[in-house]
Design a protein around this motif. Structure first.
Motif, PDB file in Angstrom:
ATOM      1  N   ASP A 128      51.348  54.345 -38.887  1.00 23.48           N
ATOM      2  CA  ASP A 128      50.181  53.929 -39.648  1.00 23.48           C
ATOM      3  C   ASP A 128      50.450  52.527 -40.211  1.00 23.48           C
ATOM      4  OD1 ASP A 128      47.869  53.794 -41.078  1.00 23.48           O
ATOM      5  OD2 ASP A 128      48.531  55.121 -42.684  1.00 23.48           O
ATOM      6  N   GLY A 129      49.565  51.574 -39.954  1.00 23.45           N
ATOM      7  CA  GLY A 129      49.775  50.241 -40.512  1.00 23.45           C
ATOM      8  C   GLY A 129      49.233  49.137 -39.635  1.00 23.45           C
ATOM      9  N   GLY A 130      49.629  47.899 -39.997  1.00 24.42           N
ATOM     10  CA  GLY A 130      49.138  46.733 -39.279  1.00 24.42           C
ATOM     11  C   GLY A 130      50.237  46.023 -38.517  1.00 24.42           C
ATOM     12  N   LYS A 174      44.087  51.771 -40.783  1.00 23.21           N
ATOM     13  CA  LYS A 174      43.012  52.680 -41.176  1.00 23.21           C
ATOM     14  C   LYS A 174      41.680  51.971 -41.424  1.00 23.21           C
ATOM     15  CE  LYS A 174      45.814  56.323 -43.245  1.00 23.21           C
ATOM     16  NZ  LYS A 174      46.284  56.930 -44.505  1.00 23.21           N
ATOM     17  N   LYS A 175      41.711  50.792 -42.024  1.00 24.90           N
ATOM     18  CA  LYS A 175      40.474  50.181 -42.497  1.00 24.90           C
ATOM     19  C   LYS A 175      39.472  49.979 -41.363  1.00 24.90           C
ATOM     20  CE  LYS A 175      38.648  46.340 -45.199  1.00 24.90           C
ATOM     21  NZ  LYS A 175      38.958  45.100 -45.944  1.00 24.90           N
ATOM     22  N   ASN A 176      39.895  49.306 -40.300  1.00 24.42           N
ATOM     23  CA  ASN A 176      38.992  49.021 -39.183  1.00 24.42           C
ATOM     24  C   ASN A 176      39.405  49.727 -37.903  1.00 24.42           C
ATOM     25  OD1 ASN A 176      37.323  47.185 -40.686  1.00 24.42           O
ATOM     26  ND2 ASN A 176      38.972  45.674 -40.515  1.00 24.42           N
ATOM     27  N   GLU A 177      40.378  50.659 -37.993  1.00 29.06           N
ATOM     28  CA  GLU A 177      40.878  51.411 -36.836  1.00 29.06           C
ATOM     29  C   GLU A 177      41.293  50.466 -35.712  1.00 29.06           C
ATOM     30  OE1 GLU A 177      41.608  54.248 -37.365  1.00 29.06           O
ATOM     31  OE2 GLU A 177      40.189  55.251 -38.659  1.00 29.06           O
ATOM     32  N   GLU A 178      42.100  49.460 -36.101  1.00 30.24           N
ATOM     33  CA  GLU A 178      42.593  48.482 -35.140  1.00 30.24           C
ATOM     34  C   GLU A 178      43.984  48.877 -34.657  1.00 30.24           C
ATOM     35  OE1 GLU A 178      40.486  44.559 -37.172  1.00 30.24           O
ATOM     36  OE2 GLU A 178      42.426  45.305 -37.890  1.00 30.24           O
ATOM     37  N   ILE A 179      44.249  48.630 -33.381  1.00 29.89           N
ATOM     38  CA  ILE A 179      45.547  48.952 -32.785  1.00 29.89           C
ATOM     39  C   ILE A 179      46.369  47.663 -32.698  1.00 29.89           C
ATOM     40  CG2 ILE A 179      46.731  49.827 -30.732  1.00 29.89           C
ATOM     41  CD1 ILE A 179      44.170  51.391 -30.086  1.00 29.89           C
ATOM     42  N   TYR A 180      47.586  47.701 -33.270  1.00 29.90           N
ATOM     43  CA  TYR A 180      48.473  46.548 -33.244  1.00 29.90           C
ATOM     44  C   TYR A 180      49.688  46.855 -32.380  1.00 29.90           C
ATOM     45  CZ  TYR A 180      45.847  44.250 -36.952  1.00 29.90           C
ATOM     46  OH  TYR A 180      44.857  43.640 -37.676  1.00 29.90           O
ATOM     47  N   ARG A 181      50.132  45.816 -31.646  1.00 31.75           N
ATOM     48  CA  ARG A 181      51.312  45.906 -30.817  1.00 31.75           C
ATOM     49  C   ARG A 181      52.297  44.826 -31.227  1.00 31.75           C
ATOM     50  NH1 ARG A 181      47.590  45.216 -25.737  1.00 31.75           N
ATOM     51  NH2 ARG A 181      46.498  44.118 -27.413  1.00 31.75           N
ATOM     52  N   PRO A 182      53.607  45.094 -31.121  1.00 30.70           N
ATOM     53  CA  PRO A 182      54.610  44.124 -31.589  1.00 30.70           C
ATOM     54  C   PRO A 182      54.448  42.771 -30.914  1.00 30.70           C
ATOM     55  CG  PRO A 182      55.646  46.232 -31.067  1.00 30.70           C
ATOM     56  CD  PRO A 182      54.241  46.313 -30.591  1.00 30.70           C
ATOM     57  N   GLY A 183      54.490  41.710 -31.734  1.00 28.36           N
ATOM     58  CA  GLY A 183      54.462  40.350 -31.222  1.00 28.36           C
ATOM     59  C   GLY A 183      53.103  39.854 -30.779  1.00 28.36           C
ATOM     60  N   VAL A 234      40.755  46.336 -30.393  1.00 28.44           N
ATOM     61  CA  VAL A 234      39.665  47.073 -31.038  1.00 28.44           C
ATOM     62  C   VAL A 234      38.907  47.838 -29.956  1.00 28.44           C
ATOM     63  CG1 VAL A 234      37.580  46.931 -32.435  1.00 28.44           C
ATOM     64  CG2 VAL A 234      39.460  45.307 -32.822  1.00 28.44           C
ATOM     65  N   LEU A 235      38.911  49.156 -30.084  1.00 27.94           N
ATOM     66  CA  LEU A 235      38.229  50.015 -29.117  1.00 27.94           C
ATOM     67  C   LEU A 235      36.931  50.543 -29.717  1.00 27.94           C
ATOM     68  CD1 LEU A 235      41.265  52.138 -27.835  1.00 27.94           C
ATOM     69  CD2 LEU A 235      40.276  50.092 -26.792  1.00 27.94           C
ATOM     70  N   PRO A 236      35.971  50.878 -28.886  1.00 31.06           N
ATOM     71  CA  PRO A 236      34.737  51.486 -29.398  1.00 31.06           C
ATOM     72  C   PRO A 236      35.057  52.761 -30.187  1.00 31.06           C
ATOM     73  CG  PRO A 236      34.484  50.883 -27.091  1.00 31.06           C
ATOM     74  CD  PRO A 236      35.929  50.688 -27.424  1.00 31.06           C
ATOM     75  N   ARG A 237      34.282  53.037 -31.220  1.00 27.74           N
ATOM     76  CA  ARG A 237      34.576  54.185 -32.084  1.00 27.74           C
ATOM     77  C   ARG A 237      34.544  55.511 -31.319  1.00 27.74           C
ATOM     78  NH1 ARG A 237      35.586  53.502 -37.623  1.00 27.74           N
ATOM     79  NH2 ARG A 237      36.013  51.277 -37.853  1.00 27.74           N
ATOM     80  N   ARG A 238      33.808  55.550 -30.211  1.00 26.65           N
ATOM     81  CA  ARG A 238      33.724  56.788 -29.438  1.00 26.65           C
ATOM     82  C   ARG A 238      34.742  56.840 -28.299  1.00 26.65           C
ATOM     83  NH1 ARG A 238      27.418  58.721 -28.853  1.00 26.65           N
ATOM     84  NH2 ARG A 238      26.913  58.712 -31.091  1.00 26.65           N
ATOM     85  N   ASP A 239      35.596  55.843 -28.215  1.00 33.96           N
ATOM     86  CA  ASP A 239      36.607  55.826 -27.165  1.00 33.96           C
ATOM     87  C   ASP A 239      37.551  57.023 -27.329  1.00 33.96           C
ATOM     88  OD1 ASP A 239      38.051  53.759 -25.087  1.00 33.96           O
ATOM     89  OD2 ASP A 239      39.512  54.916 -26.229  1.00 33.96           O
ATOM     90  N   GLU A 240      37.752  57.791 -26.247  1.00 35.08           N
ATOM     91  CA  GLU A 240      38.570  59.009 -26.324  1.00 35.08           C
ATOM     92  C   GLU A 240      40.030  58.690 -26.631  1.00 35.08           C
ATOM     93  OE1 GLU A 240      37.660  62.105 -26.362  1.00 35.08           O
ATOM     94  OE2 GLU A 240      35.547  61.579 -26.142  1.00 35.08           O
ATOM     95  N   GLY A 241      40.511  57.535 -26.147  1.00 34.78           N
ATOM     96  CA  GLY A 241      41.877  57.136 -26.459  1.00 34.78           C
ATOM     97  C   GLY A 241      42.063  56.876 -27.938  1.00 34.78           C
ATOM     98  N   LEU A 242      41.101  56.176 -28.537  1.00 31.28           N
ATOM     99  CA  LEU A 242      41.147  55.915 -29.978  1.00 31.28           C
ATOM    100  C   LEU A 242      41.087  57.219 -30.762  1.00 31.28           C
ATOM    101  CD1 LEU A 242      41.101  54.025 -32.420  1.00 31.28           C
ATOM    102  CD2 LEU A 242      38.609  53.891 -32.165  1.00 31.28           C
TER     103      LEU A 242
END
Length: 600
Positions: A467-469, A494-503, A509-517
């Motif tokens: 959990d985090g940025g 949590k705030k904008n449901e954004e996925i971060y990757r190292p570096g 940002v995935l659509p809110r209905r994306d099954e992966g998200l």
């Protein structure tokens, strides 16, 4: 000389003869039982370089501290002994064979002088005869009523001589052996007729009942004739509901295995006189990697080792490792030839295909959503640019109350589904209000355990979620690199449901209905729930034992209010008198006692 070298030295003394080998851990507990045609050769394969072993076998061998072996006269004797020892010790690393107890059976207690007939869901005892399973419990109870009118076998829990017969005798639902109204031999004949009936031999029973009905009508006993007519109709109804008639007078068993990721399904169809008279469902869960031929051999030896109803022909879809060995054991047990083989004729192939279709349907009923989950995981692997589809994903979270009772959680999703048996929780060694330091401790402890071969932490994940940025995911990546661990890690803010990757500074940002998200959100929320629950559990435990218990005037309600507000006794000590006195249920006098007692 370390223990492994000692075991290797002892291995040289193991004979090249058939038998059973037994591996034990440091406490002497049996953790694995196996059989071999040549004991030393088979056991030596476990003591090769760990790099050449399957990860689960490698984890098991790290637990092995001692071994025993028992030499037998033949491989057949070794197979029987292996089954008996597995049943006795239930070793952790052997295949776990579970009978599907979703549906009830009819049980006939053949081990008693006057066998009892009743409905059960219990594990099979190896002595009694079981009929079923019956998916429709209502239909089973209706069937049992008819059966009792045809074969009035006893149903009481314990048989003994009684002064007076029970109600079942009065309504002609029991032959009353407790009253001496029927001898053992005559009762056994009724039992044998019942077994033949349940195996599909309806013709003889129907002819008998139809003859009795005609005789009753000829004697103008119309009430009895009507009762017999209803029984005949019920027998035919049972035929339609519980049995499946097939073209051909087949007398065989169909044994099919449907391999799965976590466990295999084995389905057994029993055909007698051209009718399907029984179906058994089993799930084989593997603790270490096994060849499907070995798994089929294990199942067949276990299943028929407990049965005396061995047909002359057994058809399978997966060949057991040693067909001749199994056939030889069963021929000796049955007193006649038993053929064990794959389907040959078009009719046999059609029957086996029918069983396989049923196995596929049952497997999909349990794991039907797996295909959809696989698509979601494949989608995640693509959008995250992962080298492999993440079969096992682990999510982590930290929970505390103002830096007290700090705990960490590890939740595991296997194949896109929660694998709750693999969940783990951690009590942080020192309470701290530093989520990253706590998370680093959890990760270090988790991977230290897996690298030491602890099976509770195997296999390692294909993907880690926190959990985090960006800051959090970069720091976690640094910790993993320090430990020499090359596993992809991502974070979900949590705030904008954004996925971060190292570096990578820009989030995904995935659509809110994306099954992966949605899957990642589910994991993140589950890790939070699991951590929060453990933190709450520890705080409740702390509430039960506290220095506040010894202060006059502080009962459970006041103690709970104080600890919930301040989090610890140490913070209560440092709190101003006015703040203590202002809490619900408190006053200045009691607050003063608390301060005096705690030394502030």
């Amino acid at each position: 000389m370390d223990s492994r070298e000692t075991l290797k030295q002892r291995l040289k003394e193991v004979p090249l003869k058939p038998g059973v080998y037994i591996y034990k851990d440091e406490s002497g507990r049996v953790i694995y039982v196996g059989k071999a045609k040549r004991l030393r050769d088979r056991m030596r394969s476990y003591f090769q370089s760990p790099d050449n072993l399957h990860p689960k076998v490698r984890a098991m061998m790290k637990k092995v501290a001692a071994f025993d072996f028992i030499v037998t006269g033949s491989e057949a004797e070794a197979l029987i002994l292996e089954n008996n020892l597995i049943k006795e010790y239930q070793p952790r690393y052997n295949i776990n064979l579970r009978d599907d107890k979703t549906y009830p059976y009819l049980k006939l207690t053949l081990g008693e002088d006057f066998p009892r007939l009743y409905i059960t869901r219990e594990e099979k005892d190896g002595v009694s005869r079981y009929f079923g399973p019956y998916p429709d419990v209502g239909s089973l109870r209706e069937t049992l009523k008819v059966i009792r009118s045809l074969f009035p076998l006893r149903s009481c829990r314990s048989w003994r001589q009684r002064k007076r017969a029970c109600l079942n005798r009065d309504i002609e639902r029991c032959l009353a052996p407790c009253q001496g109204e029927i001898g053992r031999e005559e009762y056994r004949k009724v039992v044998e007729d019942f077994i033949r009936f349940m195996e599909g031999d309806y013709a003889g029973i129907l002819r008998q009942k139809e003859e009795e009905m005609r005789e009753a009508a000829g004697r103008l006993e119309f009430e009895k004739a009507a009762r017999l007519r209803d029984q005949i109709a019920s027998i035919k109804k049972i035929q339609d509901r519980q049995k499946v008639s097939l073209e051909g007078d087949y007398n065989l068993d169909l044994v099919v295995m449907w391999p799965g990721g976590r466990e295999n399904l084995v389905l057994v169809f029993r055909l007698r006189r051209g009718k399907l008279v029984g179906k058994d469902t089993f799930w084989l869960k593997r603790a270490i990697s096994e060849d499907v031929g070995e798994e089929m051999e294990f199942f067949l030896s276990s299943y028929y080792g407990e049965r005396y109803d061995i047909p002359p022909l057994i058809l399978f879809n997966i060949k057991p490792r040693d067909v001749e060995l199994l056939a030889g054991i069963w021929e000796e047990k049955a007193g006649r030839k038993v053929a064990l083989r794959e389907a040959e004729s078009p009719e046999e192939k059609s029957l086996l295909e029918m069983a396989l279709n049923n196995a596929e349907l049952l497997f999909k009923e349990r794991y039907g959503g797996e295909e959809e989950k696989k698509k979601v995981l494949l989608h995640l692997s693509r959008i995250l640019h992962l080298e492999v589809v993440p079969q096992r994903i682990e999510a982590y979270d930290i929970s505390h109350l103002g830096g007290t009772e700090t705990v960490g959680s590890m939740v595991v999703f296997t194949g896109g589904e929660p694998d709750k048996k693999a969940y783990r929780r951690f009590k942080i060694e020192e309470d701290k209000n530093d989520d990253f330091a706590s998370l680093a401790e959890v990760l270090k402890r988790r991977f230290a355990a897996s690298r030491a071969g602890n099976p509770s932490f195997l296999p390692e994940p294909d993907l880690i979620l926190i959990d985090g940025g960006l800051g959090q995911v970069n720091r976690v990546k640094e910790v993993l690199e320090e430990m020499g661990i090359d596993i992809p890690v991502i974070s979900l803010a949590k705030k904008n449901e954004e996925i971060y990757r190292p570096g990578i500074s820009s989030p995904l940002v995935l659509p809110r209905r994306d099954e992966g998200l949605r899957l990642l959100q589910h994991m993140r929320d589950e890790a939070h729930r699991f951590a929060l629950g453990y933190n709450r559990q520890r705080r409740i435990k702390k509430l039960k034992v506290s220095a506040l218990d010894e202060i006059p005037g502080i009962g459970e309600k006041r103690k709970k209010a104080l600890l919930q507000h301040f989090g610890s006794v140490e913070r209560i000590k440092k709190a101003p008198l006015e703040e203590l006195a202002g809490l619900p249920g408190m006053n200045r006098k009691v607050a003063q006692k608390v301060k005096e007692y705690l030394g502030e």
